[in-house]
Design a protein around this motif. Structure first.
Motif, mmCIF file in Angstrom:
data_model
loop_
_atom_site.group_PDB
_atom_site.id
_atom_site.type_symbol
_atom_site.label_atom_id
_atom_site.label_comp_id
_atom_site.label_asym_id
_atom_site.label_seq_id
_atom_site.Cartn_x
_atom_site.Cartn_y
_atom_site.Cartn_z
ATOM 1 N N THR A 181 38.704 38.702 39.905
ATOM 2 C CA THR A 181 40.152 38.602 39.714
ATOM 3 C C THR A 181 40.740 37.722 40.812
ATOM 4 O O THR A 181 40.580 38.004 41.999
ATOM 5 N N ASP A 184 43.154 37.096 30.641
ATOM 6 C CA ASP A 184 42.512 38.386 30.875
ATOM 7 C C ASP A 184 41.066 38.297 30.414
ATOM 8 O O ASP A 184 40.740 37.558 29.479
ATOM 9 N N GLN A 213 42.750 37.902 35.330
ATOM 10 C CA GLN A 213 42.715 39.344 35.568
ATOM 11 C C GLN A 213 41.509 39.912 34.837
ATOM 12 O O GLN A 213 41.418 39.822 33.614
#
Lengths: 114, 109
Positions: free
Chosen positions: B83, B11, B106
């Motif tokens: 992403t 992330d 992400q």
């Protein structure tokens, strides 16, 4: 942006039909490739060509066949489609003399065989 | 061609740098490190490649360790459009790419 095209983008077809997926590039690239990718899974090389009248099978066995009669065109054919052929098919090309791992990909064809 | 190892997912906050690692401890002297990304099952997109020197282009930077056994792809200011699944590939003279499972990045607000 690379100029490599695939048609159709989406295809739904019945079992037993013959289908041809088209791939064309306008960059004059000698090398062209077909990959198969199931949803969420890895890409697998199924065919490649290093020039006109040259075709080779890739790392993943496939019932499809390819031809390379013209530099810019590399169609993939399934003589008799089956549900197991349902997948995304991606075409790519690269030029001789360029960085050997630099390939340009088309948008893909999503095939669903019922 | 050498095998690569990447974390399955990462992330990153939007606007921050995204640093994606890759291990390729069996890389040989004539093999390059390539990075591609694939946004939502579109065709993969070439990002950058290198042999042993660090490389930078308009999309990203590639840092390769001195022993060439690992590398890091850096997206300096990640946006939501970054992403994607990022693939690290080691490619030798055969010019055939072997895609692994990659790292799913992400980017979040």
């Amino acid at each position: 942006e690379a100029d490599i095209y695939q048609t159709p983008r989406y295809l739904v077809i019945g079992t037993g039909k013959k289908i041809t997926l088209e791939c064309s590039q306008t960059m004059g690239h000698d090398k062209m490739y077909w990959y198969q990718q199931d949803p969420g899974m890895e890409l697998h090389l199924i065919h490649y060509s290093y020039g006109v009248n040259s075709t080779e099978k890739g790392d993943l066995s496939s019932e499809s066949t390819v031809s390379r009669i013209r530099t810019e065109h590399f169609p993939l054919t399934l003589e008799s489609a089956r549900p197991s052929h349902t997948s995304q098919y991606l075409c790519a090309s690269s030029r001789s003399g360029g960085p050997i791992g630099t390939q340009y990909f088309g948008p893909g064809t999503r095939l669903l065989v019922l | 061609d050498a095998k690569t190892t990447q974390p399955p997912s990462m992330d990153c906050a939007e606007g921050r740098a995204a640093n994606l690692p890759c291990n390729h401890s069996t890389i040989s002297g004539n093999e390059y490190v390539y990075w591609y990304r694939q946004i939502h099952s579109q065709g993969p997109q070439y990002i950058i490649h290198g042999l042993k020197n660090n490389e930078t282009n308009e999309m990203a930077s590639l840092i390769i360790t001195e022993d060439r056994k690992s590398s890091t792809l850096i997206l300096p200011h990640a946006t939501l459009r970054d992403t994607a699944v990022y693939y690290c590939i080691v490619c030798g003279t055969a010019s055939k790419l072997t895609f692994g499972t990659g790292t799913r990045l992400q980017v979040t607000l």
